[in-house]
Design a protein around this motif. Structure first.
Motif, mmCIF file in Angstrom:
data_model
loop_
_atom_site.group_PDB
_atom_site.id
_atom_site.type_symbol
_atom_site.label_atom_id
_atom_site.label_comp_id
_atom_site.label_asym_id
_atom_site.label_seq_id
_atom_site.Cartn_x
_atom_site.Cartn_y
_atom_site.Cartn_z
ATOM 1 N N TRP A 3 1.153 -1.584 -0.265
ATOM 2 C CA TRP A 3 0.090 0.259 0.105
ATOM 3 C C TRP A 3 0.559 0.621 0.028
ATOM 4 C CZ3 TRP A 3 1.206 -2.644 4.508
ATOM 5 C CH2 TRP A 3 1.225 -2.048 5.083
ATOM 6 N N ASN A 4 -0.073 2.655 -0.704
ATOM 7 C CA ASN A 4 0.711 3.724 -0.461
ATOM 8 C C ASN A 4 0.240 4.499 0.576
ATOM 9 O OD1 ASN A 4 2.566 3.358 -3.062
ATOM 10 N ND2 ASN A 4 0.785 3.740 -3.725
ATOM 11 N N GLU A 5 1.259 5.254 1.272
ATOM 12 C CA GLU A 5 1.277 6.022 2.158
ATOM 13 C C GLU A 5 1.795 8.057 1.496
ATOM 14 O OE1 GLU A 5 2.771 5.605 5.785
ATOM 15 O OE2 GLU A 5 1.642 3.562 5.635
ATOM 16 N N PHE B 118 -12.285 0.550 -4.806
ATOM 17 C CA PHE B 118 -13.345 -0.887 -5.102
ATOM 18 C C PHE B 118 -13.909 -0.702 -4.265
ATOM 19 C CE2 PHE B 118 -8.228 -0.593 -5.907
ATOM 20 C CZ PHE B 118 -8.539 -1.136 -7.131
ATOM 21 N N ALA B 119 -15.055 -1.941 -5.429
ATOM 22 C CA ALA B 119 -16.215 -2.324 -4.789
ATOM 23 C C ALA B 119 -16.532 -3.965 -4.934
ATOM 24 C CB ALA B 119 -17.511 -1.188 -4.876
ATOM 25 N N GLY C 265 -6.591 -9.046 2.794
ATOM 26 C CA GLY C 265 -4.766 -8.392 1.639
ATOM 27 C C GLY C 265 -4.912 -7.285 2.276
ATOM 28 N N GLY C 266 -4.127 -6.906 1.483
ATOM 29 C CA GLY C 266 -3.380 -5.243 2.157
ATOM 30 C C GLY C 266 -2.951 -5.603 3.966
ATOM 31 N N GLY C 267 -1.656 -4.244 4.037
ATOM 32 C CA GLY C 267 -1.829 -4.713 5.627
ATOM 33 C C GLY C 267 -2.249 -3.047 6.559
ATOM 34 N N ASP D 137 -6.440 1.922 2.199
ATOM 35 C CA ASP D 137 -7.098 1.990 3.172
ATOM 36 C C ASP D 137 -7.427 0.123 2.336
ATOM 37 O OD1 ASP D 137 -7.780 0.194 5.176
ATOM 38 O OD2 ASP D 137 -9.413 2.278 5.745
ATOM 39 N N ASN D 138 -7.787 -0.782 2.285
ATOM 40 C CA ASN D 138 -8.541 -2.081 1.351
ATOM 41 C C ASN D 138 -9.658 -1.876 0.324
ATOM 42 O OD1 ASN D 138 -8.159 -4.293 3.234
ATOM 43 N ND2 ASN D 138 -9.279 -3.134 4.907
ATOM 44 N N GLY D 139 -8.369 -0.824 -0.341
ATOM 45 C CA GLY D 139 -9.106 -0.365 -1.811
ATOM 46 C C GLY D 139 -9.771 1.107 -1.871
ATOM 47 N N GLN D 140 -9.752 1.882 -0.164
ATOM 48 C CA GLN D 140 -10.706 3.128 -0.062
ATOM 49 C C GLN D 140 -9.356 4.081 0.171
ATOM 50 O OE1 GLN D 140 -12.833 2.771 -0.832
ATOM 51 N NE2 GLN D 140 -13.600 0.313 -0.551
#
Length: 529
Positions: free
Chosen positions: A93-95, A334-335, A524-526, A114-117
């Motif tokens: 993920w990006n920050e 995403f949805a 997924g994702g952290g 954040d999880n596609g958001q």
């Protein structure tokens, strides 16, 4: 009147000690930067600039953000001045580091995936002692608020660019969520105290963003780059052409093997063979216009598809099967469009977490009753996903529904992360119209009435339901037609539902399933994405 995007009040410029290229700091909060020419990580100490390492190349992804983009939030202008890419076993993920300088005050802010958001967070001092061993899924009190622990991950540093408030490090990240739709993040560092930040979910379309990555056709640069890239499938050799640069896995269109995608131009990392399955009702790549309650309609493109089922506790229990379409919108993220026996639903991940109550949860003023608790696994995959998808991926699911059955919540736990998602039911006709589908109407006519909460009449409804099942079974056995015709009509002759029904009737048993997710997924994702 809203402040314009921040103009530089004072800039500090020096030459990179490694390659001599100019390095400029626009923010007084930035103590480190990455040289855009040689990728050296530079530490600023007063008027001195020292090279302390080298950063990897940034892996371009689906985000339309880029350094130099500007926008407005809460009446103040900001500029995107830096980026850190992090990752864990569950994904990357990006920050994005934001520069706010309204009224002469400097704040450290981040716009994170954040999880596609997206979540916009501000760093804040933390006077409380952080928890030593936070447990995923359990509550805790920190900074005067009650939170739920959503994730505890060891976040690796993948790459960095631009200006940053401190030298980026690998470390443990604890992600917290609450019923005020807030996300708290604790970043533990070896070179100092934990970094604490609090944020809320935002929509990119509401940030008045300018200077985004685009091509002449209006698509993100990363997407355009990936359309010209091809990777050979390690199973059959057919070319793979990912459409989204952040995709971590995809299914080969030739042999349907699930392939782990690399970062950069390396060879594919590996694959998992899977037998061919049914074509999804909604073709991959199809775009349709749908709207969540209270939101404007958006154009969603189908980029991924997975079939899932519950895991029966007893060998005699009937399984429930459902299908999930991963939808993508460039500015909304995403949805998920979910197709179950009980109906269609459109859901998205939550940035916060519902508050627990007796027999259910409360979210944004609405009560939800608990319906089912079960294990679930992935059985078939097509398309691309922003997290690493595997066959037989297993999660623990808890489903909830509002009393009127129109609003849904789902909690999924997988490894070190708990993900909440929520949404609403959709009429089958709306789905068919949105995506311009020509399939037989019977394949879309799901009965969503079963989502309704039974409240105090639960026992009565169960008894009535059992009686109806017995009567229906007797009638079906007395008829000469196929006992499982309704499954054949709705899902197709080769569907898992129809084949299981046929197997059950041959063995003299026909049950009714209580499972079936209508909002959950393995994200997924952290933490703090």
């Amino acid at each position: 009147m809203a402040d314009p995007a921040p103009a530089a009040q004072r800039r500090w410029r020096a030459s990179c000690p490694n390659c001599g290229a100019p390095v400029e700091f626009a923010s007084a909060a930035s103590s480190t930067a990455v040289c855009g020419f040689c990728r050296s990580t530079l530490l600023r100490d007063g008027d001195t600039l020292a090279r302390i390492g080298q950063s990897a190349e940034i892996f371009e992804d689906y985000s339309p953000l880029q350094l130099g983009a500007t926008g407005r939030w809460m009446g103040s202008g900001f500029a995107v001045v830096g980026r850190v890419q992090r990752g864990s076993d569950l994904g990357n993920w990006n920050e994005w580091h934001l520069l706010f300088e309204a009224s002469g005050q400097t704040r450290v802010a981040w716009l994170s995936e954040d999880n596609g958001q997206f979540v916009l967070s501000l760093e804040a001092p933390l006077t409380d002692a952080p928890p030593r061993e936070p447990q995923v899924g359990l509550p805790l009190t920190l900074a005067g608020q009650r939170w739920q622990v959503a994730a505890v991950v060891d976040a690796a540093l993948r790459a960095a660019e631009g200006e940053l408030p401190r030298v980026p490090r690998t470390g443990r990240v604890v992600e917290l969520r609450n019923d005020r739709d807030e996300v708290g993040s604790l970043e533990f560092r070896e070179d100092g105290p934990p970094v604490w930040s609090v944020g809320r979910g935002v929509k990119l379309a509401d940030l008045a963003l300018q200077g985004l990555r685009t091509t002449a056709e209006g698509e993100s640069v990363a997407e355009a780059k990936f359309k010209g890239r091809s990777i050979a499938c390690p199973s059959c050799g057919a070319p793979l052409a990912p459409k989204l640069a952040q995709s971590k896995s995809m299914a080969c269109a030739q042999c349907q093997a699930i392939v782990d995608l690399p970062e950069g131009d390396a060879k594919a990392l590996g694959f998992i063979a899977q037998p061919p399955g049914l074509d999804p009702l909604i073709p991959l790549g199809r775009t349709g216009t749908l709207a969540l309650a209270g939101e404007k309609p958006l154009a969603w493109q189908v980029v991924g598809y997975q079939e899932r089922c519950d895991i029966p506790e007893d060998a005699d229990d009937e399984q429930s099967f459902w299908r999930e379409y991963l939808l993508y919108n460039r500015l909304a993220g995403f949805a998920f469009l979910v197709d179950t026996r009980e109906g269609w639903s459109l859901v998205r991940t939550l940035t916060g977490a519902p508050s627990q109550g007796r027999g259910g949860v409360t979210w944004q003023g609405r009560s939800y009753r608990q319906r089912w608790v079960y294990g679930a696994k992935t059985t078939h995959v097509l398309g691309e996903f922003y997290w690493p998808v595997r066959l037989d991926d297993r999660v623990q699911v808890t489903d909830f529904a509002s009393p009127d059955g129109q609003h849904l919540l789902s909690r999924e736990k997988q490894g070190p992360e708990v993900t909440w998602s929520g949404g609403q039911t959709l009429p089958a006709a709306a789905v068919q119209k949105a995506f311009g589908l020509k399939a037989p109407a019977a394949q879309f006519a799901r009965d969503a009435s079963a989502f309704k909460s039974s409240g105090g009449t639960l026992l009565r409804n169960i008894l009535i339901g059992l009686l109806l099942i017995v009567l229906l079974f007797a009638l079906l056995r007395a008829c000469s037609r196929d006992d499982c015709q309704r499954y054949k009509d709705s899902f197709g002759e080769n569907s898992a539902e129809y084949q299981q029904c046929r197997s059950s009737t041959r063995s003299g048993y026909s049950g009714s399933s209580s499972g079936g997710s209508y909002g959950g997924y393995s994200s997924g994702g952290g933490g703090h994405k």
